[in-house]
Write an enzyme that holds these catalytic residues in place. Structure first.
Site, PDB file in Angstrom:
ATOM      1  CB  ILE A 240      -1.017  -0.023   1.154  1.00 46.38           C
ATOM      2  CG1 ILE A 240      -0.397  -0.490   2.478  1.00 46.38           C
ATOM      3  CG2 ILE A 240      -2.193  -0.893   0.794  1.00 46.38           C
ATOM      4  CD1 ILE A 240      -1.391  -0.479   3.638  1.00 46.38           C
ATOM      5  CG  HIS A 241       3.355   1.442  -3.488  1.00 50.18           C
ATOM      6  ND1 HIS A 241       4.637   0.952  -3.441  1.00 50.18           N
ATOM      7  CD2 HIS A 241       2.675   0.604  -4.314  1.00 50.18           C
ATOM      8  CE1 HIS A 241       4.732  -0.127  -4.194  1.00 50.18           C
ATOM      9  NE2 HIS A 241       3.552  -0.354  -4.733  1.00 50.18           N
ATOM     10  CG  ASP A 242      -0.349   6.039  -3.243  1.00 49.52           C
ATOM     11  OD1 ASP A 242       0.834   6.228  -3.570  1.00 49.52           O
ATOM     12  OD2 ASP A 242      -1.263   5.871  -4.071  1.00 49.52           O
TER      13      ASP A 242
END
Length: 316
Positions: A240-242
């Protein structure tokens, strides 16, 4: 309390990031702007509105921004990762928001929010940097109202959309170079190098899925994304990069940063969109870089995962 604006292209991990901001009492989410990226602008805008509705945030103004990069055409969307609608085909199952779009474009709303704020604002750009580049180019006077940019983007040791480039920077390298290299606004860059290490596993997702309506919906609409990362990671889980970047905006210092100059390859060859971080000692650099930024390359990974899980589950 930190005043926060999110500039976004939802996208599954963007949805987690928006929900994280909504669940965090340390920040006042004062606006959301949308940009092309994972899917087209109409879809990213609808998705932002619906994720905010899911989180009960009718009050947060939303404005649509750039639908294309500054210079070169956008090569392709990320529908193979996020689904044709950006949310695994489930965007229309989310609640509609009674409050529609603000009556202005994204840059105009950013200018208004910044000028009206009595204190500096943190902006978290978690999509292509086109809106932010346009803002800073056309309205240089607002720079002093920006506390810092917490940018999800880049990959110092390689990319995900190509061997060299990360998707957000690759989507508009010219905009990324303007923001990361040429501007004077403080930047914390959160690249793939760290976000991938913060991947959450199937057990984490299962716990979130039983935490309540928001958690259940986030996990349910992560289907296409989860399938992609089962192949990319070789195990059940997602990156979940962001949300990792927004975690730094919410809790400054949860990520550990290194100051360094960066550059962005804006050529048309195979390294287009590469983020080049110069980790050499400054005493051996042949030329003086325009500036240095903070690049998040390390963290207590278990702490980050626990923070994300507890906040998204509604535990402060």
């Amino acid at each position: 309390m930190t005043r926060l604006i999110i500039d976004t292209d939802p996208g599954i991990d963007d949805a987690y990031a928006i929900a994280l901001a909504c669940a965090s009492p340390e920040v006042e989410l004062i606006g959301v702007t949308t940009v092309f990226g994972n899917v087209g602008l109409a879809d990213t805008t609808r998705n932002a509105l619906r994720v905010l509705a899911l989180c009960g945030r009718e009050d947060v103004p939303v404005a649509a921004g750039a639908d294309r990069p500054l210079v070169q055409p956008h090569p392709h969307l990320a529908v193979h990762v996020h689904g044709e609608d950006g949310l695994s085909g489930l965007a229309d199952t989310l609640p509609e928001r009674a409050t529609g779009l603000a009556g202005v474009d994204a840059v105009s709303m950013l200018v208004r929010l910044l000028e009206e704020s009595s204190e500096p604002v943190v902006i978290a750009p978690i999509g292509p940097l086109t809106n932010i580049a346009l803002l800073l180019a056309a309205h240089p006077g607002v720079r002093s109202k920006i506390e810092r940019l917490v940018v999800m983007g880049g990959g110092i040791d390689g990319g995900n959309v190509t061997a060299a480039a990360e998707f957000n920077v690759w989507s508009d390298p010219e905009a990324a170079r303007r923001v990361l290299v040429e501007e004077s606004v403080p930047v914390t860059l959160v690249p793939l190098d760290l976000t991938t290490r913060c991947a959450v596993d199937g057990a984490w997702l299962d716990r979130l899925g039983t935490s309540g309506a928001v958690g259940e919906t986030l996990v349910r609409m992560s289907g296409t994304y989860r399938e992609h990362y089962q192949q990319a990671l070789g195990r059940d889980g997602i990156v979940i990069h962001d949300a990792v970047a927004v975690a730094e905006a919410v809790r400054p210092g949860i990520l550990r940063t290194t100051r360094m100059p960066v550059d962005v390859d804006c050529g048309l060859g195979p390294s287009r969109g590469m983020t080049i971080g110069d980790r050499r000692d400054h005493r051996v650099r042949i030329y003086e870089a325009p500036r240095e930024i903070d690049v998040a390359l390390d963290a207590d990974l278990d702490e980050v995962r626990a923070f994300l899980g507890s906040r998204l589950a509604g535990v402060h």
